[in-house]
Design a protein around this motif. Structure first.
Motif, PDB file in Angstrom:
ATOM      1  N   LEU A 197       3.808   6.821   1.138  1.00 25.10           N
ATOM      2  CA  LEU A 197       3.491   8.338   0.469  1.00 25.10           C
ATOM      3  C   LEU A 197       4.781   9.154  -0.156  1.00 25.10           C
ATOM      4  CD1 LEU A 197       1.303  10.577   0.580  1.00 25.10           C
ATOM      5  CD2 LEU A 197       2.032  11.405   2.767  1.00 25.10           C
ATOM      6  N   ASN A 198       5.699   8.585   0.455  1.00 28.63           N
ATOM      7  CA  ASN A 198       7.010   9.375  -0.309  1.00 28.63           C
ATOM      8  C   ASN A 198       7.219   8.662  -1.617  1.00 28.63           C
ATOM      9  OD1 ASN A 198       7.457  10.980   1.989  1.00 28.63           O
ATOM     10  ND2 ASN A 198       9.043   9.815   3.138  1.00 28.63           N
ATOM     11  N   GLY A 199       6.792   7.554  -1.706  1.00 30.59           N
ATOM     12  CA  GLY A 199       6.865   6.787  -3.020  1.00 30.59           C
ATOM     13  C   GLY A 199       6.181   7.555  -4.158  1.00 30.59           C
ATOM     14  N   LEU A 200       4.890   7.863  -3.527  1.00 32.79           N
ATOM     15  CA  LEU A 200       3.860   8.484  -4.339  1.00 32.79           C
ATOM     16  C   LEU A 200       4.583   9.722  -4.883  1.00 32.79           C
ATOM     17  CD1 LEU A 200       0.637   7.044  -2.498  1.00 32.79           C
ATOM     18  CD2 LEU A 200       1.349   6.665  -4.763  1.00 32.79           C
ATOM     19  N   ILE A 201       4.961  10.604  -3.784  1.00 34.20           N
ATOM     20  CA  ILE A 201       5.390  11.919  -3.988  1.00 34.20           C
ATOM     21  C   ILE A 201       6.358  11.893  -5.075  1.00 34.20           C
ATOM     22  CG2 ILE A 201       6.532  13.829  -3.132  1.00 34.20           C
ATOM     23  CD1 ILE A 201       5.081  13.129  -0.593  1.00 34.20           C
ATOM     24  N   LYS A 202       7.335  10.890  -5.022  1.00 33.72           N
ATOM     25  CA  LYS A 202       8.586  10.560  -6.123  1.00 33.72           C
ATOM     26  C   LYS A 202       7.976  10.497  -7.470  1.00 33.72           C
ATOM     27  CE  LYS A 202      11.370   8.177  -3.247  1.00 33.72           C
ATOM     28  NZ  LYS A 202      11.950   6.650  -3.275  1.00 33.72           N
ATOM     29  N   LYS A 203       6.826   9.848  -7.631  1.00 31.20           N
ATOM     30  CA  LYS A 203       6.218   9.581  -8.759  1.00 31.20           C
ATOM     31  C   LYS A 203       5.370  11.012  -9.176  1.00 31.20           C
ATOM     32  CE  LYS A 203       5.676   4.447  -8.589  1.00 31.20           C
ATOM     33  NZ  LYS A 203       6.532   4.110  -9.647  1.00 31.20           N
ATOM     34  N   LYS A 204       5.258  11.845  -8.450  1.00 31.82           N
ATOM     35  CA  LYS A 204       4.698  13.287  -8.526  1.00 31.82           C
ATOM     36  C   LYS A 204       3.257  12.854  -8.544  1.00 31.82           C
ATOM     37  CE  LYS A 204       8.087  15.703 -11.161  1.00 31.82           C
ATOM     38  NZ  LYS A 204       9.070  15.124 -10.114  1.00 31.82           N
ATOM     39  N   ILE A 205       2.799  12.202  -7.907  1.00 37.45           N
ATOM     40  CA  ILE A 205       1.492  11.722  -7.229  1.00 37.45           C
ATOM     41  C   ILE A 205       0.998  12.445  -6.015  1.00 37.45           C
ATOM     42  CG2 ILE A 205      -0.280  10.258  -6.877  1.00 37.45           C
ATOM     43  CD1 ILE A 205       1.207   8.212  -8.705  1.00 37.45           C
ATOM     44  N   LYS A 206       0.081  13.371  -6.199  1.00 40.91           N
ATOM     45  CA  LYS A 206      -0.449  14.100  -4.976  1.00 40.91           C
ATOM     46  C   LYS A 206      -1.653  13.419  -4.411  1.00 40.91           C
ATOM     47  CE  LYS A 206      -2.053  18.547  -3.432  1.00 40.91           C
ATOM     48  NZ  LYS A 206      -1.256  18.774  -2.310  1.00 40.91           N
ATOM     49  N   TYR A 207      -1.121  12.325  -3.344  1.00 46.89           N
ATOM     50  CA  TYR A 207      -2.000  11.506  -2.788  1.00 46.89           C
ATOM     51  C   TYR A 207      -2.945  12.206  -1.909  1.00 46.89           C
ATOM     52  CZ  TYR A 207      -3.896   6.874  -1.987  1.00 46.89           C
ATOM     53  OH  TYR A 207      -5.024   5.965  -1.634  1.00 46.89           O
ATOM     54  N   ILE A 208      -4.275  12.270  -2.121  1.00 40.86           N
ATOM     55  CA  ILE A 208      -5.145  12.828  -1.226  1.00 40.86           C
ATOM     56  C   ILE A 208      -6.226  11.625  -0.859  1.00 40.86           C
ATOM     57  CG2 ILE A 208      -6.928  14.666  -0.837  1.00 40.86           C
ATOM     58  CD1 ILE A 208      -5.249  16.686  -2.430  1.00 40.86           C
ATOM     59  N   GLY A 209      -6.170  11.466   0.401  1.00 39.65           N
ATOM     60  CA  GLY A 209      -7.165   9.957   0.601  1.00 39.65           C
ATOM     61  C   GLY A 209      -6.635   9.142   1.604  1.00 39.65           C
ATOM     62  N   VAL A 210      -7.250   8.037   1.747  1.00 43.56           N
ATOM     63  CA  VAL A 210      -6.868   6.887   2.693  1.00 43.56           C
ATOM     64  C   VAL A 210      -5.600   6.089   1.994  1.00 43.56           C
ATOM     65  CG1 VAL A 210      -7.833   5.103   3.992  1.00 43.56           C
ATOM     66  CG2 VAL A 210      -9.066   6.969   3.748  1.00 43.56           C
ATOM     67  N   ILE A 211      -4.698   5.810   2.582  1.00 39.36           N
ATOM     68  CA  ILE A 211      -3.704   4.683   2.367  1.00 39.36           C
ATOM     69  C   ILE A 211      -4.119   3.948   3.487  1.00 39.36           C
ATOM     70  CG2 ILE A 211      -1.463   3.779   2.171  1.00 39.36           C
ATOM     71  CD1 ILE A 211      -0.417   6.420   1.526  1.00 39.36           C
ATOM     72  N   TYR A 212      -4.592   2.603   2.859  1.00 39.43           N
ATOM     73  CA  TYR A 212      -5.079   1.474   3.757  1.00 39.43           C
ATOM     74  C   TYR A 212      -3.794   0.562   3.431  1.00 39.43           C
ATOM     75  CZ  TYR A 212      -7.817  -3.021   4.823  1.00 39.43           C
ATOM     76  OH  TYR A 212      -8.428  -3.921   5.014  1.00 39.43           O
ATOM     77  N   ALA A 213      -3.241  -0.036   4.477  1.00 39.91           N
ATOM     78  CA  ALA A 213      -2.339  -1.207   4.309  1.00 39.91           C
ATOM     79  C   ALA A 213      -2.901  -2.381   4.911  1.00 39.91           C
ATOM     80  CB  ALA A 213      -0.731  -0.745   4.700  1.00 39.91           C
ATOM     81  N   GLY A 214      -2.994  -3.446   4.257  1.00 41.02           N
ATOM     82  CA  GLY A 214      -3.136  -4.712   4.900  1.00 41.02           C
ATOM     83  C   GLY A 214      -1.986  -5.580   5.249  1.00 41.02           C
ATOM     84  N   LEU A 215      -1.780  -5.783   6.538  1.00 41.65           N
ATOM     85  CA  LEU A 215      -0.540  -6.491   6.754  1.00 41.65           C
ATOM     86  C   LEU A 215      -0.551  -7.709   7.240  1.00 41.65           C
ATOM     87  CD1 LEU A 215       0.849  -3.344   8.887  1.00 41.65           C
ATOM     88  CD2 LEU A 215       0.924  -3.663   6.532  1.00 41.65           C
ATOM     89  N   MET A 216       0.514  -8.593   7.141  1.00 43.18           N
ATOM     90  CA  MET A 216       0.637  -9.864   7.809  1.00 43.18           C
ATOM     91  C   MET A 216       2.078  -9.792   8.670  1.00 43.18           C
ATOM     92  SD  MET A 216       0.294 -13.471   5.839  1.00 43.18           S
ATOM     93  CE  MET A 216      -1.564 -13.812   5.795  1.00 43.18           C
ATOM     94  N   LEU A 217       1.768  -9.931  10.102  1.00 44.49           N
ATOM     95  CA  LEU A 217       2.837  -9.722  10.806  1.00 44.49           C
ATOM     96  C   LEU A 217       3.636 -11.210  10.925  1.00 44.49           C
ATOM     97  CD1 LEU A 217       1.079  -7.879  13.671  1.00 44.49           C
ATOM     98  CD2 LEU A 217       2.148  -7.047  11.831  1.00 44.49           C
ATOM     99  N   THR A 218       4.514 -11.473  10.022  1.00 41.16           N
ATOM    100  CA  THR A 218       5.164 -12.826   9.883  1.00 41.16           C
ATOM    101  C   THR A 218       6.416 -12.844  11.117  1.00 41.16           C
ATOM    102  OG1 THR A 218       6.765 -12.106   8.603  1.00 41.16           O
ATOM    103  CG2 THR A 218       4.779 -12.611   7.422  1.00 41.16           C
ATOM    104  N   SER A 219       7.070 -14.001  11.059  1.00 35.92           N
ATOM    105  CA  SER A 219       7.975 -14.274  12.134  1.00 35.92           C
ATOM    106  C   SER A 219       9.253 -13.538  11.749  1.00 35.92           C
ATOM    107  CB  SER A 219       8.424 -15.767  12.326  1.00 35.92           C
ATOM    108  OG  SER A 219       8.666 -16.100  10.932  1.00 35.92           O
ATOM    109  N   SER A 220       9.417 -12.931  10.214  1.00 34.10           N
ATOM    110  CA  SER A 220      10.600 -12.290   9.948  1.00 34.10           C
ATOM    111  C   SER A 220      10.049 -10.597   9.764  1.00 34.10           C
ATOM    112  CB  SER A 220      10.906 -12.714   8.603  1.00 34.10           C
ATOM    113  OG  SER A 220      10.251 -12.683   7.777  1.00 34.10           O
ATOM    114  N   GLY A 221       8.854 -10.336  10.399  1.00 35.09           N
ATOM    115  CA  GLY A 221       8.605  -9.018  10.442  1.00 35.09           C
ATOM    116  C   GLY A 221       7.460  -8.669   9.678  1.00 35.09           C
ATOM    117  N   PRO A 222       6.764  -7.284   9.791  1.00 37.73           N
ATOM    118  CA  PRO A 222       5.306  -6.983   9.167  1.00 37.73           C
ATOM    119  C   PRO A 222       5.757  -7.013   7.583  1.00 37.73           C
ATOM    120  CG  PRO A 222       6.327  -5.488  10.221  1.00 37.73           C
ATOM    121  CD  PRO A 222       7.092  -6.428  10.617  1.00 37.73           C
TER     122      PRO A 222
END
Ligand code: AMP
Length: 439
Positions: A268-293
Motif C-alpha cells: 500500500l505504501n508503494g502505491l501511495i509513493k506512486k501517487k495511487i490512491k488504492y481503494i479496494g482489495v489487495i490480495y497477495a498469493g504467497l508461497m511459504l518457502t524455507s527462506s521465508g514467505p
C-alpha cells in the motif's frame, strides 16, 4: 460518539450495486444483505442465485457498456458500487464511475496494474523490498530462450497481462520451459503475452492474504487457501478454483501481523509513493518457502472461490467497512467482527470445464440454506419457466461453517449430495490439509 449513535458512514448506505456474475459476487451480496440498513442490492449482470434472494435483484441494463451502467447507477441513486472482477477494474471502470460522482470500492486503472501487469507488480515489489521470486522480464522468444540457457534450470513462465488464470506455466524440466516460452510468444494469450515474465521456481505451501484498503489505511481479513487444480490430489489443469477454506490455520494471528508488516503495508505504501490512491482489495498469493514467505501474485479484487469461504465469516459491519473504504475514511467504520468458525467451500463444475463447459442443463437444488450453510451460484441462469440452468463452467459452490474443518466440510459435502445436474463434478478432497479424511 455516543453508544447508540451510528458511525457516520452508515447513514447513507441503502443501495449497493455489485458488478459481476460469479460466485464471488453472490457471496458478497449475501454478506452485505445481513446489514439491516441496506434496502436494496443490485447485481449487474448477476446470476441465477443473485436473482433470487432477499433484498437482491439482478440489473440487466439494455447494454453493458460503462456509460449505460453509470447512468443506471445514477438513476437508481446507488450509494456504493463494488466492482467484483479484474477485467473492468483493469479497463478503468472505477475511474469513470468516480468521475461521474459515484462512490466505488475497487481500484482505479493505475492501481489495478497490481494484477493486470506482472512486470509492474514485480517492479513495485523490488522498489519496496517485498519478498518475491527472482525474475526476468522479456519481450521476445529469443531473449527468453537465452535467459533459460544461462539460468539452466526449469522456470515458471508467465504472460504479463490478464489471461483468466491461464497465463502461468510451472515447468518441471528445461525442455518444458522451452516449449512454454515458445507457446507464450505464439500469441496464445493475445496482448497479455507481448511481455513475458520468467520466474525462478520456488516451493512451499500456498496461502492467500487480503487487505481492505481506503487509499491510505488497511484492515486485514483472515487468510484462505484454495485449490486451483481440477482433479483430486492437486492434479489436472489449472482452473479458476475448485474449492477453498478459511481461516487457513497455516498462518496464526502473529504470522498474519508479520505478513501485514512485510507485504501488505509496504504494498500500500508503494502505491501511495506512486501517487495511487488504492481503494479496494489487495490480495497477495504467497508461497511459504524455507527462506521465508514470497509473493507469487497480486490480485486487485477478492479471489473466487476464496471469497465464498470468507464472506460467511464477516460480521454485519462488512457493508459499512467497504463503504468507509470507498470514501477514504476507514477510521470511521465500525470494527469488523469476524466469526470464529471454520468455513469450507466446494465448487461444483460442469462437464467439459475448464476447456469447453457444457451449458443449458437443468439444476436441482434441495438444500435449505441457513446461517451456517450457503449455496452460492456462479454459472447459472433462470429461464422463463423459472428453471435454474447451467450457464458456465463453475456452476455453484456449497459453503458451510462449523467449529472444526471436519464439521464444516462434512456439512458442505453432505449438502452437495442434494444438488444435481448433468455432468456435475467436484473434488472430494477439498481441504485435505485440514481434514481427517478416513477413506
Ligand atoms: P499465479 O496465477 O501467478 O497465481 O500462478 C498460478 C500458480 O502457479 C500458483 O498458484 C502457484 O501454484 C504456481 N506458481 C506461480 N509462480 C510460481 C513460482 N515462482 N514457483 C512455483 N510455482 C509458482
Amino acid at each position: 460518539m455516543t453508544q447508540n449513535q451510528k458511525p457516520e458512514v452508515l447513514r447513507e448506505l441503502k443501495k449497493i450495486l455489485i458488478i459481476g456474475s460469479g460466485g464471488r459476487e453472490n457471496s458478497i451480496a449475501w454478506a452485505l444483505a445481513k446489514n439491516q440498513s441496506i434496502e436494496q442490492i443490485y447485481v449487474c449482470p448477476g446470476n441465477g442465485g443473485t436473482a433470487d434472494f432477499e433484498k437482491c435483484i439482478n440489473l440487466k441494463p439494455k447494454s453493458e457498456d460503462d456509460e449505460t451502467i453509470i447512468l443506471e447507477c445514477q438513476r437508481l441513486q446507488i450509494n456504493l458500487v463494488i466492482i467484483g472482477p479484474e477485467v473492468p477494474l483493469a479497463n478503468g471502470l472505477a475511474n469513470k464511475m468516480r468521475e461521474a460522482g459515484l462512490t466505488v470500492f475497487g481500484p482505479s486503472k493505475d492501481g489495478a496494474q497490481l494484477e493486470a501487469s506482472k512486470d509492474w507488480a514485480k517492479t513495485l515489489m523490488i522498489e519496496n523490498n517485498i519478498p518475491t521470486a527472482k525474475y526476468w522480464t522479456t519481450h521476445s522468444k529469443e531473449e527468453a530462450l537465452d535467459i533459460l540457457q544461462r539460468f539452466n534450470q526449469p522456470l515458471v513462465i508467465k504472460a504479463d497481462g490478464l489471461a483468466s488464470g491461464k497465463g502461468v506455466t510451472v515447468c518441471e524440466t528445461i525442455e518444458q520451459s522451452k516449449e512454454a516460452i515458445k507457446d507464450v510468444f505464439s500469441g496464445k494469450f493475445g496482448a497479455a503475452g507481448n511481455k513475458v515474465i520468467l520466474e525462478e521456481r520456488i516451493e512451499g505451501p500456498e496461502v492467500s492474504i487480503f487487505a481492505l484498503c481506503d487509499g491510505e489505511k488497511l484492515i486485514v481479513l483472515p487468510p484462505a487457501q484454495d485449490h486451483k487444480r481440477l482433479l483430486e490430489g492437486d492434479k489436472g489443469p489449472n482452473t479458476g478454483g475448485m474449492g477453498a477454506y478459511a481461516p487457513a490455520p497455516l498462518i496464526n494471528q502473529q504470522d498474519l501481523k508479520d505478513l501485514t508488516d512485510l507485504i501488505l503495508t509496504p504494498t500500500l505504501n508503494g502505491l501511495i509513493k506512486k501517487k495511487i490512491k488504492y481503494i479496494g482489495v489487495i490480495y497477495a498469493g504467497l508461497m511459504l518457502t524455507s527462506s521465508g514467505p514470497k509473493v507469487i501474485e497480486f490480485n486487485c479484487r477478492f479471489g473466487d472461490p476464496e471469497c465464498q469461504a470468507l464472506m460467511p465469516l464477516m460480521g454485519e459491519e462488512f457493508a459499512s467497512v467497504l463503504f468507509a473504504c470507498a470514501q477514504g475514511e476507514l477510521e470511521k467504520a465500525p470494527k469488523l467482527t469476524i466469526k470464529n468458525v471454520c468455513s469450507a467451500c466446494i465448487v461444483a463444475a460442469t462437464k467439459g470445464y475448464p476447456e469447453s463447459p457444457q451449458k443449458g442443463n437443468q439444476i436441482n437444488i434441495n438444500v435449505e440454506s441457513n446461517s451456517s450453510l450457503q449455496v452460492f451460484h456462479a454459472g447459472t441462469v433462470i429461464d422463463q419457466f423459472n428453471n435454474i440452468l447451467t450457464s458456465g463452467g463453475r456452476v455453484l459452490s456449497v459453503v458451510a461453517q462449523g467449529e472444526s474443518f471436519d464439521k464444516a466440510f462434512d456439512l458442505a459435502y453432505n449438502n452437495l449430495k442434494k444438488i444435481n445436474f448433468d455432468g456435475m463434478h467436484f473434488r472430494k478432497d477439498i481441504g485435505y490439509q485440514v481434514r481427517h479424511i478416513s477413506s
